[in-house]
Design a protein around this motif. Structure first.
Motif, PDB file in Angstrom:
ATOM      1  N   SER A   1       0.829  -1.208   0.000  1.00 28.53           N
ATOM      2  CA  SER A   1       0.000   0.000   0.000  1.00 28.53           C
ATOM      3  C   SER A   1       0.865   1.259   0.000  1.00 28.53           C
ATOM      4  O   SER A   1       2.071   1.210   0.261  1.00 28.53           O
ATOM      5  CB  SER A   1      -0.912   0.015   1.228  1.00 28.53           C
TER       6      SER A   1
ATOM      7  N   ASP B   1      -5.380  -0.678  -2.040  1.00 30.67           N
ATOM      8  CA  ASP B   1      -4.700  -0.726  -3.321  1.00 30.67           C
ATOM      9  C   ASP B   1      -3.309  -1.296  -3.096  1.00 30.67           C
ATOM     10  O   ASP B   1      -2.611  -0.909  -2.169  1.00 30.67           O
ATOM     11  CB  ASP B   1      -4.611   0.691  -3.913  1.00 30.67           C
TER      12      ASP B   1
ATOM     13  N   LEU C   1      -7.488  -8.689  -3.506  1.00 31.45           N
ATOM     14  CA  LEU C   1      -8.293  -8.243  -4.629  1.00 31.45           C
ATOM     15  C   LEU C   1      -8.686  -9.428  -5.512  1.00 31.45           C
ATOM     16  O   LEU C   1      -9.854  -9.573  -5.888  1.00 31.45           O
ATOM     17  CB  LEU C   1      -7.525  -7.194  -5.437  1.00 31.45           C
TER      18      LEU C   1
ATOM     19  N   ILE D   1     -15.401  -3.961  -7.995  1.00 32.05           N
ATOM     20  CA  ILE D   1     -14.981  -2.652  -7.483  1.00 32.05           C
ATOM     21  C   ILE D   1     -16.055  -1.651  -7.877  1.00 32.05           C
ATOM     22  O   ILE D   1     -16.376  -1.504  -9.055  1.00 32.05           O
ATOM     23  CB  ILE D   1     -13.611  -2.237  -8.049  1.00 32.05           C
TER      24      ILE D   1
ATOM     25  N   THR E   1     -13.227   3.693  -5.884  1.00 32.70           N
ATOM     26  CA  THR E   1     -11.859   3.744  -5.369  1.00 32.70           C
ATOM     27  C   THR E   1     -11.682   5.096  -4.716  1.00 32.70           C
ATOM     28  O   THR E   1     -12.002   6.122  -5.321  1.00 32.70           O
ATOM     29  CB  THR E   1     -10.837   3.524  -6.502  1.00 32.70           C
TER      30      THR E   1
ATOM     31  N   THR F   1      -9.189   7.642  -2.006  1.00 31.55           N
ATOM     32  CA  THR F   1      -7.942   7.908  -1.305  1.00 31.55           C
ATOM     33  C   THR F   1      -8.288   8.738  -0.075  1.00 31.55           C
ATOM     34  O   THR F   1      -9.038   9.703  -0.168  1.00 31.55           O
ATOM     35  CB  THR F   1      -6.945   8.661  -2.210  1.00 31.55           C
TER      36      THR F   1
ATOM     37  N   THR G   1      -5.026   4.376  -0.582  1.00 30.81           N
ATOM     38  CA  THR G   1      -6.093   4.240  -1.557  1.00 30.81           C
ATOM     39  C   THR G   1      -6.731   2.874  -1.322  1.00 30.81           C
ATOM     40  O   THR G   1      -6.032   1.878  -1.154  1.00 30.81           O
ATOM     41  CB  THR G   1      -5.549   4.349  -2.993  1.00 30.81           C
TER      42      THR G   1
ATOM     43  N   HIS H   1     -10.064   0.183  -2.461  1.00 32.49           N
ATOM     44  CA  HIS H   1     -11.117  -0.178  -3.410  1.00 32.49           C
ATOM     45  C   HIS H   1     -12.323  -0.646  -2.614  1.00 32.49           C
ATOM     46  O   HIS H   1     -12.238  -1.625  -1.866  1.00 32.49           O
ATOM     47  CB  HIS H   1     -10.653  -1.301  -4.339  1.00 32.49           C
TER      48      HIS H   1
END
Length: 160
Positions: A34, A114, A120, A130, A133, A135, A147, A149
């Motif tokens: 990340s 992320d 994922l 998803i 998304t 941040t 960030t 998802h």
């Protein structure tokens, strides 16, 4: 070890040491990819209460007679899912997720950082998509920006 050798059961207070060890090892892997990196790491003991570990149902997976992972829900959101790094890719995370999905409503949510490609891939393989998304501040350690998802799995209502 295939998923059929995994037993899912409700969390018991005697599981604390095992889930704390699993979280702390797996969380480092989660953060490594990340934007925040491992510098954002906090132990389960530091975050369990503030992040609501016990706000909903919590289950552990046993494999080979040992706790190998755990999953927690709050309403219809998977809020915790961690597997012992020594047992990655053995079907334990998938078994935990599928168990959790048996008690959620028609729409289930999860947030994946992320850079966490393994998580994922698991959620996508289990029918999540998803949907957004974002941040923002890392939940539990707001000094860091990440960030994430937002993913949803929707199950159609039975027709008939």
């Amino acid at each position: 070890m295939p998923a059929q050798d995994v037993t899912i059961r409700p969390y018991d207070a005697g599981d604390w040491d095992a889930i704390a060890r699993i979280h702390d090892a797996a969380r480092l892997d989660e953060l490594r990819g990340s934007a925040a990196g491992v510098e954002a790491f906090l132990t389960l003991a530091q975050t369990a209460e503030g992040e609501g570990l016990f706000d909903g149902p919590l289950w552990v997976a046993e494999a080979g007679g040992e706790v190998a992972g755990f999953v927690g829900l709050e309403d219809d959101e998977v809020t915790w899912l961690y597997v012992d790094p020594g047992r990655y890719r053995q079907g334990i995370g998938r078994a935990l997720l599928r168990h959790a999905l048996t008690v959620t409503g028609p729409t289930t949510e999860v947030c994946v950082l992320d850079g966490n490609a393994a998580a994922l891939a698991l959620y996508l393989a289990e029918g999540f998509e998803i949907t957004e998304t974002r941040t923002g501040r890392l939940v539990g350690n707001e000094r860091f920006t990440v960030t994430g998802h937002i993913m949803h799995r929707r199950v159609a209502a039975p027709t008939g």
